[in-house]
Design a protein around this motif. Structure first.
Motif: not given
Length: 344
Positions: A208-215, A217-227, A307-312
């Motif tokens: 599960t993503s919970k297990q990956l976060a513990a290792d 590699k966390p993932t999130l659901d975000l709210g974004v807005v147009s700049t 986010l930088e880690s995800a990008s890498q």
């Protein structure tokens, strides 16, 4: 610049011909009012509570509110590129991709909807003789490409000594994953609720993503807005964030009412929805405005590091041309008014 211009033109053409949203959305259409366009997905979240209770419509009576349903963050990125959206509910991996080359989408992270827990997982179908992630070698594994689930799947494969080429990756949206699963066309899938729980009835979790976060590699659901929208309408962004924070408080203080609202949006019973909400990790408004997450005005929080880690990782997996500098992500955290706008 030529590549970006070509990409924008292509996206606009695709949207005009076919549309990338699941539906065109509904709004109170008063021609005298400006329209706010909001992308949503049907994973259990506070965003669906805001939508179902029409809190934005009540809080922003001088605007039309148009909610547009999407199946994945990749499609939401496409719509932002075409300037079809003002706000969106989207996973951290597609946000990292969207803020990186070649997309460079001009949006900002303004809210944390949830932290992925057991509500996203890699599931193997019964009868496939898949008992471990290593058993996926040569098997057909579906996931929505460019999503948080895709990111997590690649991370899980990497942890177990497999590369993407060691499995047969299939790009499917959650509804299509369920259909392919029921036909026996795929052996495993990494996806999210509510589709995930339907797969679990005839399959089993591998990770599960919970297990990956513990290792790490966390993932999130975000709210974004147009700049562009945020710069022109900061008071609307404040109102939107207050309603999202209100929904998180409802999940914590009145889970039955929260489940009832979400169930009406995803087509499950309140009891089923309550169980699904328990699988996610929902922060408090105070936590969201802390240094661990969004931070405070002028001081972006550690979500930029995530986010930088995800990008890498995406760059290492050849999903994007190169990793994006931390400052790009720090500049893309919308901290205006924090923490007051969430904690007052």
């Amino acid at each position: 610049m030529k590549l970006k211009a070509l990409l924008v033109a292509l996206v606009a053409a695709i949207l005009a011909l076919a549309g990338c949203a699941v539906d065109g959305g509904q709004a109170t259409n008063d021609p005298e009012k400006p329209t706010i366009r909001i992308a949503y997905q049907t994973f259990p979240s506070g965003d669906l509570i805001v939508k179902n209770n029409k809190w934005l419509e009540e809080a922003l009576p001088d605007y039309n509110i148009k909610w547009i349903k999407f199946d994945s963050g990749a499609d939401i990125n496409t719509a932002f590129i075409a300037k079809e959206l003002d706000f969106g509910a989207i996973g951290s991996s597609p946000v990292a991709r969207g803020l990186s080359e070649p997309l460079n989408i001009p949006y900002q992270v303004a809210f944390v909807l949830d932290v992925a827990g057991d509500n996203e997982a890699l599931v193997a179908r019964n009868g496939t003789n898949i008992n471990t992630i290593a058993d996926l070698r040569g098997k057909k594994v579906a996931t929505p490409f460019a999503s948080t689930a895709h990111y997590s799947l690649l991370a899980a494969l990497s942890q177990n000594g497999l590369s993407p080429s060691d499995v047969q990756l299939v790009d499917l949206q959650p509804p299509a994953i369920l259909a392919a699963w029921e036909r026996g066309d795929i052996d495993a899938a990494y996806t999210w609720l509510p589709t995930l729980d339907q797969l679990r009835t005839t399959g089993k979790d591998l990770i599960t993503s919970k297990q990956l976060a513990a290792d790490g590699k966390p993932t999130l659901d975000l709210g974004v807005v147009s700049t562009e929208f945020a710069e022109a309408n900061p008071e609307v962004v404040d109102t939107w964030r207050r309603q999202e924070a209100r929904a998180l408080t409802l999940i914590a203080d009145d889970p039955d009412a929260a489940a009832k609202a979400v169930s009406a949006e995803i087509g499950l019973t309140p009891e089923e929805t309550a169980g699904q909400l328990k699988q996610g990790v929902f922060l408090t408004p105070e936590e969201i405005a802390s240094t661990e997450w969004l931070g405070s005005e002028g001081n972006p929080g550690n979500i930029a590091v995530n986010l930088e880690s995800a990008s890498q990782f995406l760059a290492d997996q050849k999903q994007i041309p190169a990793a994006t500098p931390l400052k790009t992500f720090q500049d893309a955290i919308y901290t205006k008014g924090l923490p007051g706008v969430l904690t007052q």
